[in-house]
Design an enzyme around this catalytic site. Structure first.
Site, PDB file in Angstrom:
ATOM      1  N   CYS A 104      -8.766   0.602  -1.140  1.00 27.13           N
ATOM      2  CA  CYS A 104      -7.444   0.939  -0.632  1.00 27.13           C
ATOM      3  C   CYS A 104      -7.330   2.450  -0.576  1.00 27.13           C
ATOM      4  CB  CYS A 104      -6.343   0.349  -1.509  1.00 27.13           C
ATOM      5  SG  CYS A 104      -6.174   1.193  -3.074  1.00 27.13           S
ATOM      6  N   CYS A 105      -6.236   2.930   0.004  1.00 25.34           N
ATOM      7  CA  CYS A 105      -6.103   4.370   0.198  1.00 25.34           C
ATOM      8  C   CYS A 105      -5.869   5.105  -1.117  1.00 25.34           C
ATOM      9  CB  CYS A 105      -4.963   4.659   1.174  1.00 25.34           C
ATOM     10  SG  CYS A 105      -3.367   4.007   0.627  1.00 25.34           S
ATOM     11  N   GLY A 106      -5.327   4.415  -2.129  1.00 19.02           N
ATOM     12  CA  GLY A 106      -5.024   5.082  -3.384  1.00 19.02           C
ATOM     13  C   GLY A 106      -6.239   5.146  -4.282  1.00 19.02           C
TER      14      GLY A 106
END
Length: 272
Positions: A104-106
């Site tokens: 994911c982006c995080g």
């Protein structure tokens, strides 16, 4: 003593060098073993009250159930220290000790355990709350902290709307207090759209993960956060509020959910 969360202990005390012996109230600690479909799944060290809610919330937090409809039977044997859960779905026990790198982006999600990848939720709620409402909720939260005030040995977690505390639970373990709250929410099928979680301790990454699994967009705590907790809260779109006491509070992430009240003197402090 009728309260399951307390016991008495003969204690020697010194006050200004003067010795006295008296019975002191101490937070109780016990072990509850949870069996799932006949197999032992985990043993939790906890405060021996609200064990039904604790077990229900723990099963959901671990990703074994999604709703109470998947629980055919849940019984508690307090004398033997067992909770027996029979589920309507097959269970494959996750590898709770294995780290998992999420895609994911995080970047902070690389610290999730495998079951957290499947159970942590990104919060999309647009609900908001005023600083005055937070202050009033925390005063009500403190008024329910009787066991902490008597022992100093428990954590407290509560569910609240913008105008009142709905339910409050205590436990020697901060995760257990949140699981008890989660169990209450599942049992009563409460929507989290306009709700917040109040917490007595510091905001750790594990606390943020628990709140994301519960599905609340606002976490208000009396103590400090850690940097990983804030990275996770930012990633999961949870508003993290710390040091919420004595009409003070710090908003660390997604501050759009909190707005000031012109009739209240709120101080935002960086450090205590």
């Amino acid at each position: 003593m009728s309260d399951k969360s307390l016991s008495l202990w003969k204690t020697t005390k010194y006050h200004h060098h003067l010795k006295a012996t008296e019975e002191e109230e101490i937070a109780r600690e016990t072990a509850i073993t949870i069996t799932v479909n006949g197999d032992q799944y985990a043993t939790i060290v906890c405060t021996p009250n609200d064990v039904y809610e604790l077990t229900l919330g723990y099963l959901a937090s671990e990703g074994l159930i999604r709703s109470v409809n998947q629980v055919e039977n849940l019984s508690i044997d307090e004398a033997k220290g067992f909770a027996y859960a029979d589920l309507s779905i097959p269970v494959s026990f996750p590898e709770r000790s294995e780290r998992w790198i999420g895609s994911c982006c995080g970047k902070s999600r690389e610290f999730y355990l495998r079951q957290d990848v499947n159970t942590a939720k990104t919060i999309m709620s647009q609900a908001n709350i005023s600083t005055k409402q937070i202050n009033q909720l925390m005063m009500e939260f403190d008024s329910r902290a009787e066991i902490f005030n008597r022992t100093g040995g428990v954590h407290q977690a509560a569910l609240a709307s913008s105008d009142k505390v709905i339910a409050s639970y205590i436990d020697i373990g901060r995760h257990n207090a949140l699981d008890k709250l989660y169990g209450y929410i599942l049992q009563n099928r409460i929507t989290l759209k306009n709700k917040c979680v109040l917490f007595s301790g510091r905001i750790s990454s594990e606390v943020v993960l628990k709140v994301s699994k519960i599905g609340a967009g606002l976490l208000v705590a009396k103590s400090a956060p850690t940097d990983l907790a804030l990275k996770l809260a930012d990633d999961l779109q949870i508003t993290a509020v710390g040091f919420a006491r004595d009409s003070n509070l710090n908003v660390y992430t997604h501050e759009n959910r909190v707005y000031g009240d012109t009739n209240q003197n709120i101080h935002f402090l960086g450090r205590r």
